[in-house]
Enzyme design. Structure first.
Site, PDB file in Angstrom:
ATOM      1  CG  ASN A  10     -19.894   2.334  10.613  1.00  0.00           C
ATOM      2  OD1 ASN A  10     -20.380   2.226  12.114  1.00  0.00           O
ATOM      3  ND2 ASN A  10     -19.745   0.797  10.604  1.00  0.00           N
ATOM      4  CE  LYS A  12     -16.105   1.168  11.192  1.00  0.00           C
ATOM      5  NZ  LYS A  12     -15.076  -0.341  11.355  1.00  0.00           N
ATOM      6  CG  HIS A  96     -20.029  -3.482   9.794  1.00  0.00           C
ATOM      7  ND1 HIS A  96     -18.737  -3.386  10.850  1.00  0.00           N
ATOM      8  CD2 HIS A  96     -19.262  -2.434   9.491  1.00  0.00           C
ATOM      9  CE1 HIS A  96     -17.484  -3.134   9.830  1.00  0.00           C
ATOM     10  NE2 HIS A  96     -17.423  -1.779   9.351  1.00  0.00           N
ATOM     11  CD  GLU A  98     -15.755  -2.790  12.235  1.00  0.00           C
ATOM     12  OE1 GLU A  98     -16.846  -2.608  13.437  1.00  0.00           O
ATOM     13  OE2 GLU A  98     -15.119  -2.608  12.231  1.00  0.00           O
ATOM     14  CD  GLU A 166     -17.233  -1.447   4.948  1.00  0.00           C
ATOM     15  OE1 GLU A 166     -17.435  -0.388   5.099  1.00  0.00           O
ATOM     16  OE2 GLU A 166     -17.474  -2.039   6.293  1.00  0.00           O
ATOM     17  N   GLY A 172     -10.064   0.243   8.388  1.00  0.00           N
ATOM     18  CA  GLY A 172      -8.833   0.729   9.392  1.00  0.00           C
ATOM     19  C   GLY A 172      -7.831  -0.034   9.396  1.00  0.00           C
ATOM     20  CB  SER A 212      -8.552   2.411   4.551  1.00  0.00           C
ATOM     21  OG  SER A 212      -8.362   1.392   5.657  1.00  0.00           O
TER      22      SER A 212
HETATM   23  P1  13P Z   1     -12.393   2.528   8.245  1.00  0.00           P
HETATM   24  O1  13P Z   1     -13.320   3.661   7.303  1.00  0.00           O
HETATM   25  O2  13P Z   1     -12.456   3.221   9.326  1.00  0.00           O
HETATM   26  O3  13P Z   1     -11.747   2.044   7.490  1.00  0.00           O
HETATM   27  O4  13P Z   1     -14.157   1.652   7.972  1.00  0.00           O
HETATM   28  C1  13P Z   1     -14.640   1.330   7.268  1.00  0.00           C
HETATM   29  C2  13P Z   1     -15.707   0.645   7.812  1.00  0.00           C
HETATM   30  O5  13P Z   1     -15.844  -0.589   8.571  1.00  0.00           O
HETATM   31  C3  13P Z   1     -17.040   1.219   7.894  1.00  0.00           C
HETATM   32  O6  13P Z   1     -18.099   0.365   7.749  1.00  0.00           O
END
Ligand code: 13P
Length: 250
Positions: A10, A12, A96, A98, A166, A172, A212
């Site tokens: 992803n 983002k 997601h 976010e 997740e 992150g 992560s």
């Molecule tokens: P990270 O791997 O940067 O922690 O992000 C995970 C994520 O949100 C994937 O959709």
């Protein structure tokens, strides 16, 4: 029931045309289409068609990070599943955390979007996961089961849907749950899928872990019985890190 591991990136809100040439091309050049695992990149909308052209023939798949639930119409700035299909995408990430946080997306909206994704002949990666606060209050299982109940459509199948667990506090941050906790929650998510969709659909449906994930921790996570791949953010932005996670699939 065999579930082919899916390693999904992803991106983002990261990436310009230059990254399609370096990152998408770099990953597709290294990905072996006969691998035991499937590999997917989900760049921003602006790069989807370009990425599809760039990786053509490599077996690397391309997806998007969201969509509208309508096919077309007066929805300024929205992108429909049909448009994504037309651009060559195969998967769409939905719900997601976010999107849920930044755009107030609810379980019922995610559910509606997933149905539209199926209608267009695409596959949905439906994201769920508890907050730090919910985790600390011992509510992780309850929260994730309720998100499954609300976000996953009744016509979801093992072919058209992938779940991504997740935990928000692991995204992150470099903090990840223990392997026991990941396995336990994935098993509980599968139980919730079974009660909604039946045992055989639940047994065939892939449940990815996200948060992560790095080449250094992926081997242990991907070896867990109910983990069927990863949804990777930061580490999907570097060819070697992303391929390093793929190399952990045994
Ligand atoms: P990270 O791997 O940067 O922690 O992000 C995970 C994520 O949100 C994937 O959709």
């Amino acid at each position: 029931m065999s579930r082919k591991i899916l390693i999904a990136g992803n991106w983002k809100m990261n990436g310009l045309k230059a990254e399609v040439s370096s990152l998408a091309k770099g990953v597709s050049a290294k990905y072996n289409n006969n691998s035991a695992y499937e590999m997917l990149i989900c760049p921003p909308f602006t790069l989807v068609a370009n990425a599809v052209d760039t990786v053509k023939g490599s077996g690397l798949k391309v997806g998007a990070q969201d969509c509208h639930f309508n096919t077309n119409g007066a929805h300024t700035a929205d992108i429909s599943p049909l448009m994504l299909k037309d651009a060559g995408a195969e998967y769409v990430i939905l719900g997601h955390s976010e999107r849920r946080a930044d755009h107030g997306e609810s379980d019922s909206l995610v559910n509606k979007k997933a149905k539209a994704v199926y209608e267009a002949g695409l596959k949905a990666i439906i994201c769920i996961g508890e907050s730090d606060e919910q985790n600390k209050a011992g509510k992780a299982v309850e929260v994730n089961q309720s998100q499954v109940a609300g976000s996953v459509p009744d016509n979801a199948t093992a072919e058209n849907t992938v779940i991504a667990y997740e935990p928000i506090w692991a995204i992150g941050t470099g903090r990840i749950p223990t392997s026991d906790d990941i396995q336990n929650i994935h098993a509980e998510i599968r139980k919730a899928l079974a009660s909604k969709l039946g045992q055989s659909v639940a047994d065939g449906m892939r449940i990815l872990y996200g948060g992560s994930m790095k080449p250094t921790n992926a081997e242990e996570i991907l070896a867990l019985a109910d983990v069927d791949g990863g949804l990777i953010g930061g580490a999907s932005l570097k060819v070697d890190d992303f391929m390093g996670i793929g190399a952990c699939v045994k």
